[in-house]
Design an enzyme around this catalytic site. Structure first.
Site, short mmCIF file in Angstrom:
data_model
loop_
_atom_site.label_atom_id
_atom_site.label_comp_id
_atom_site.label_asym_id
_atom_site.label_seq_id
_atom_site.Cartn_x
_atom_site.Cartn_y
_atom_site.Cartn_z
CG HIS A 11 0.14 6.10 -0.62
ND1 HIS A 11 -1.01 6.55 -1.23
CD2 HIS A 11 -0.24 5.63 0.60
CE1 HIS A 11 -2.05 6.35 -0.42
NE2 HIS A 11 -1.61 5.79 0.69
CG HIS A 49 -1.80 1.15 1.40
ND1 HIS A 49 -3.15 1.11 1.15
CD2 HIS A 49 -1.54 2.43 1.81
CE1 HIS A 49 -3.69 2.29 1.39
NE2 HIS A 49 -2.73 3.11 1.80
CD GLU A 50 1.94 3.62 3.66
OE1 GLU A 50 2.13 4.64 2.99
OE2 GLU A 50 0.97 3.50 4.44
ZN LIG Z 1 -2.69 5.06 2.27
#
Ligand SMILES: [Zn+2]
Length: 286
Positions: free
Chosen positions: A180, A176-177
């Site tokens: 980003h 997830h990171e």
């Molecule tokens: Zn996030």
């Protein structure tokens, strides 16, 4: 006498078990935050919220703060808003997008292996490749700071991505990171999200209403993805245990993802970085 000693030993053991249970039980939460046990496992974002709300300061330092729960934003000259297409990592002539990274020496070998697994998760079926830093000017500096967070897209030069140990070292959270860092915001931040989900504003913890804002996103022509690893879970920032996001199509649709990227997540990466071998027709015919 022997009996008394035996009872004392037993009660001491029970007391120590109780103490350990108490110490290992992460039930403390800030006032206003109600953790919700989700059947079938929490989403990656649920884990991030739990960690960041309990441990990370919303202001990381004098000039950097967290937006939407886990996106770092700096004031100053590098504060330009960065959405898909505007802050891309550069692409190699061989068709891959090589992203250099450094891992903090504070991580153990096991922890480093876990982070590499998160990277492999993003690399699978995409043209992104994470490579250990050697000399590259732009790179991700992965450190066990307070909380799980990343800047959005490539900022140029060194950029920190925080994966606190052990809370942020789940494969889904790492992926997830990294998403980003590739330039993707949360799925329910899409400009067209109101066609697909209902935000239950009255159930959201008041201090965190801003985490549910919409942005003028470039959706790359891809459908709304309820099962994106970038989607908030159904109970994200719930103040009363009630859902904060509900799918319009059906209340039973599970939102978010625990550990893997969805098919559309991978297509997003391949479209944004023009990987060239994304077979849309194959996906839509399934
Ligand atoms: Zn996030």
């Amino acid at each position: 006498m022997e009996r008394i000693i035996f009872l004392c030993v037993v009660s001491a053991c029970l007391a120590s078990v109780h103490t350990q249970t108490f110490l290992l039980n992460p039930k403390w939460s800030p006032i206003g935050y109600k953790e919700h046990d989700v059947q079938g496992g929490n989403t990656a974002m649920d884990e991030i919220i739990k960690t960041n709300e309990n441990q990370a300061s919303r202001i990381l330092d004098g000039t950097t703060s967290l937006r939407d729960g886990d996106i770092a934003v700096s004031a100053g000259k590098r504060s330009k808003v960065c959405f898909a297409r505007s802050c891309l990592w550069s692409k190699s002539v061989d068709g891959h997008v090589y992203i250099a990274y450094k891992l903090s020496p504070e991580y153990s070998e096991l922890e480093k292996n876990q982070i590499v697994k998160g990277m492999e998760n993003v690399e699978r079926d995409t043209c992104v490749r994470f490579v250990p830093w050697t000399h590259q000017q732009d790179f991700i500096d992965i450190q066990p700071k307070s909380g799980c967070w990343s800047y959005l897209g490539s900022r140029g030069g060194r950029q920190t991505l925080s994966l606190q140990s052990p809370n942020c070292l789940q494969v889904g959270v790492i992926s997830h990171e990294l998403m980003h860092a590739l330039g993707f915001v949360h799925e329910q931040s899409r400009i067209d999200r109101d066609n697909y989900v209902t935000i239950m504003w009255e159930n959201i913890w008041r201090d965190r209403l801003r985490n549910f804002q919409k942005f003028k996103t470039d959706n790359l022509g891809l459908p709304y993805d309820y099962s994106s690893i970038m989607h908030f879970g159904m109970y994200a920032y719930s103040q009363d245990g009630q859902p904060t996001i509900i799918a319009k199509s059906s209340k039973d649709v599970k939102l978010g993802q625990t550990s893997i990227l969805s098919q559309i997540d991978k297509m997003k990466i391949n479209k944004l970085y023009q990987c060239g071998w994304c077979d849309d027709d194959d996906y839509y015919s399934k």
